[in-house]
Scaffold this active site. Structure first.
Site, PDB file in Angstrom:
ATOM      1  CG  ASP A 202      -3.455   4.178   3.828  1.00 54.01           C
ATOM      2  OD1 ASP A 202      -4.517   4.069   4.475  1.00 54.01           O
ATOM      3  OD2 ASP A 202      -3.219   3.520   2.787  1.00 54.01           O
TER       4      ASP A 202
ATOM      5  CE  LYS B 164      -8.740  -1.790   4.114  1.00 48.71           C
ATOM      6  NZ  LYS B 164      -8.873  -3.076   3.431  1.00 48.71           N
TER       7      LYS B 164
ATOM      8  CD1 TRP C 181      -2.215  -2.254   1.529  1.00 50.85           C
ATOM      9  CD2 TRP C 181      -3.015  -1.072  -0.195  1.00 50.85           C
ATOM     10  NE1 TRP C 181      -3.230  -2.987   0.950  1.00 50.85           N
ATOM     11  CE2 TRP C 181      -3.733  -2.289  -0.105  1.00 50.85           C
ATOM     12  CE3 TRP C 181      -3.349  -0.186  -1.226  1.00 50.85           C
ATOM     13  CZ2 TRP C 181      -4.761  -2.633  -1.000  1.00 50.85           C
ATOM     14  CZ3 TRP C 181      -4.373  -0.520  -2.107  1.00 50.85           C
ATOM     15  CH2 TRP C 181      -5.055  -1.720  -1.990  1.00 50.85           C
TER      16      TRP C 181
END
Ligand code: PMP
Length: 360
Positions: A172, A196, A102
């Site tokens: 993030d 999530k 990511w």
């Protein structure tokens, strides 16, 4: 009703209480004779929802007033692009720490629009560890420093915000927001896709220090500008109202669980027992450096990878679902976000022990 134990990495489990609350209010929400999905985002009734969600999130995370909270669309992926164009002007450079899939994606997106300095890359550690702080090549003039606090695929977590001096820290936090208390004042900007640990997909939460919302890039169209979104109270255009509402129910649920201190304790216990079982066996393994093992996503491999499919199929039969690892790395992964109860981990551990007895 037959609910499974859902170990999905995202979209992921949502607390049953929240689903039931939403279900009960669906046809006639709050005496309106409509569902919350069918009313204007600018109505008084929705105003109560949006304000309560922001209030509860601020309370849960102790977000100082000097920070704006935004409820946007576009996912974390859109923030990969919006962060550099909002926080850095065209002549500024930005710092990125690379710890896995990511952060690589975030960096590549930023590099398309701004000049990027990679402070360190965990490639030489096979993305199983984070390069030591004293090896980072930080630029004190950088517009910001970006890192991924939890690599959802690799299961690598940076548990404490790094010290990068006065350069604004951007993270993030998609897969570990709300998993424990954090000191928001350490950050310039936090962003997270909701699907999530917050609520349904479609919503992106942003927490940003107000002084960073300056007009550094006046040519930005409003829809791409954090400043414009903040000014409009995240209602520049139609926000994802249902996801916002559901996330508000999750925030209220988190408060009822005792807040982030309590969640952090449970999350630590859940992940500790899973890692302990993996480390205590010759059949399962996890190669992430202990200091950086994720509390949220626990990847593991079997000594006999030819049994991967059988492991997943048998687990599924026992109501333990979505344990297959990410397609890019294979193996298994148990995502154990807030809404995955400790009991789910206990049942998984029993299953793993039994599977090992039969196949190890
Ligand atoms: N960052 C992280 C850490 C993620 O786990 C994900 C999704 N798995 C993303 C970014 C991308 O999120 P989205 O699909 O919301 O754009």
């Amino acid at each position: 009703m037959s609910r499974v134990f859902n170990f999905s990495a995202g979209p992921a489990a949502i607390p049953l209480e929240v689903l039931e609350e939403a279900q009960a209010g669906l046809p006639d929400w709050s005496g309106t004779g409509m569902s919350v999905m069918e009313i204007s985002h600018r109505s008084k009734a929705f105003g109560v929802v949006s304000e309560a969600a922001e209030h509860d999130l601020r309370e849960l995370m102790s977000i100082p007033d000097s920070y704006a909270v935004l409820f946007l669309q576009g996912g974390a992926t859109q923030q990969f692009a919006l962060v550099p164009i909002n926080l850095a002007s065209a002549d500024q450079s930005v710092d990125y720490l690379i710890t896995g899939s990511w952060s690589i994606k975030a960096e590549k997106t930023a590099a398309a629009v701004r000049s990027v300095n990679i402070v360190a890359d965990a490639a030489r550690l096979s993305y199983m560890d984070v390069p030591a702080r004293d090896s980072w090549d930080c630029d004190p003039q950088a517009a910001y420093f970006h890192y991924t606090s939890n690599e959802t695929i690799g299961g690598v977590e940076i548990h404490e915000p790094p010290d990068v001096g006065s350069v604004p820290l951007v993270t993030d936090m998609s897969s570990n927001i709300l998993s424990r208390p954090i000191d928001v004042s350490r950050f310039g900007l936090i962003y997270a896709g909701a699907q999530k640990n917050v609520g349904p997909a479609g919503l992106t939460v942003l927490i940003v220090r107000r002084d960073l919302l300056r007009e550094s890039v006046p040519e930005l169209p409003a829809i791409l500008s954090y400043g414009a979104h903040a000014e409009a109270g995240s209602m520049l255009n139609t926000p994802p109202t249902f996801a916002w509402y559901m996330s508000g129910l999750v925030f209220a649920w988190l408060k009822r669980q005792g807040g982030l201190e309590a969640m952090g304790n449970v999350n630590r216990r859940k992940s500790d027992k899973l890692y302990a079982a993996i480390d205590g066996s010759d059949f399962y393994s996890n190669s992430v450096a202990r200091l950086h093992r994720s509390w949220m996503n626990v990847p593991f491999t079997l000594a006999r990878p030819e049994l991967d499919d059988e492991f997943c199929a048998q687990a599924d039969q026992q109501g333990l679902t979505n344990l297959k690892g990410h397609r890019s790395v294979g193996g298994m992964r148990a995502s154990i976000y807030n809404a995955v109860p400790e009991q789910a981990v206990d049942v998984l551990l029993e299953f793993m022990a039994e599977f090992e007895r039969r196949h190890g």
